[in-house]
Every structure is written in C-alpha cells, then in structure tokens.
Design an enzyme around this catalytic site. Structure first.
Site, PDB file in Angstrom:
ATOM      1  N   HIS A  23     -26.247  23.653  32.625  1.00 12.25           N
ATOM      2  CA  HIS A  23     -27.167  24.663  33.148  1.00 12.25           C
ATOM      3  C   HIS A  23     -28.051  24.085  34.253  1.00 12.25           C
ATOM      4  O   HIS A  23     -28.245  24.705  35.292  1.00 12.25           O
ATOM      5  CB  HIS A  23     -28.042  25.254  32.045  1.00 12.25           C
ATOM      6  N   GLU A  24     -28.622  22.930  34.002  1.00 15.21           N
ATOM      7  CA  GLU A  24     -29.551  22.334  34.958  1.00 15.21           C
ATOM      8  C   GLU A  24     -28.825  21.842  36.206  1.00 15.21           C
ATOM      9  O   GLU A  24     -29.394  21.853  37.288  1.00 15.21           O
ATOM     10  CB  GLU A  24     -30.310  21.167  34.315  1.00 15.21           C
TER      11      GLU A  24
END
Length: 161
Positions: A23-24
């Site tokens: 996600h990051e």
C-alpha cells in the site's frame, strides 16, 4: 469461528506487513507525499525522517518491521487486555501505522473496544472516519480505510491495499 485473544498474545501477521509495504509503496529517498505532510521514506516511515535522507529496500523493510513493533507496543499499552481476532488486530495496526498511535489511542474506536462489553462492530466502523488530511477527504485514504474496515470485519484476507 476462532476465539478472540487478548492483544498481549497477538502480533501483526506477515500478510499485514506485506500489505502495508504494498500500500505504502517504496521510495528510496525522503519525500513529502502530500503537501503539508511529514517527510516519508521507505515504506511510509516518517519516524525521524528528514528530506535528503536515503535508504535501500533491505533497510526499509527492517525499518517497517521495527516501526510496526513499536506501534504494537504503544497500542497494547493504551488498549489493555481487550480480546481481538487476528484480522481485527491487523486492521487496527494498519490504521495506527497511518494515523499514529497518539491519534489511535485517543480515538472513539479505542473507547468502543474498551467499553463493557466491547462494541467490536462499532469499533471497526470507526475506521471509515479516518479519511481526512488537513480537512480534505483524500481518495487514497477512502480506499485504504474501506480495505481496513473489510479486514476488521473479517470480510477479506490480507492487509489494506
């Protein structure tokens, strides 16, 4: 159905760590993700980061693990012995990784978990409220919070993506 365990006996799953990393995304040089935000490096780490800092994927993964460990210790300290399912804990760790443990520990979500009996469904629903940055709804946060909510409710496997 599995029983809930006290948070002292639960650790973030490997799937969560991978989900946070995905996600990051990875950045080898410190940057500011959104105007007005804090400098970020590696896989969304802001702890002690200054613009101009650099890292590599191995060091970034180590920092991710250390950051998640620190977050879990702080979360356990404010939550106490509330029993949770693994998927609930993972969703809350993902949220706290993004908003910080100070905000998480002072949240209505934690109050709902600490009431007697805990309001598990209501606590999961609180995740969806954390979509604002500087008073604006960010579409990326809406997507992430929906994934965390679904994880919290046991409606999906894996971490918020």
């Amino acid at each position: 159905m599995t029983l809930r365990r006290t948070v002292s006996g639960i650790a973030a799953s490997a799937a969560l760590l991978i989900g946070i990393a995905v996600h990051e995304g990875y950045r080898g040089e410190a940057y500011v993700p959104v105007p007005g935000d804090r400098p970020t490096i590696g896989f969304g780490d802001t702890h002690g980061v200054q613009l101009g800092d650099t890292t590599d994927p191995v060091r970034a993964l180590i920092r991710l693990g250390e950051h998640v460990d620190r977050i879990q210790r702080e979360m356990r300290a404010c939550l106490g012995d509330v029993p949770l399912h693994q998927h609930e804990w993972d969703a809350y760790v993902s949220l706290a990784y993004n908003i910080g443990t100070g905000a998480w520990c002072g949240s209505t979500l934690v109050k709902k978990l600490k009431q007697d009996p805990p309001d598990y469904e209501g606590a999961c629903a609180e995740i969806r409220r954390w979509v604002y940055f500087q008073g604006r709804v960010l579409p990326g946060l809406v997507t992430r919070r929906e994934a965390e909510y679904r994880m919290c409710m046991g409606l999906s496997d894996g971490a918020a993506r």
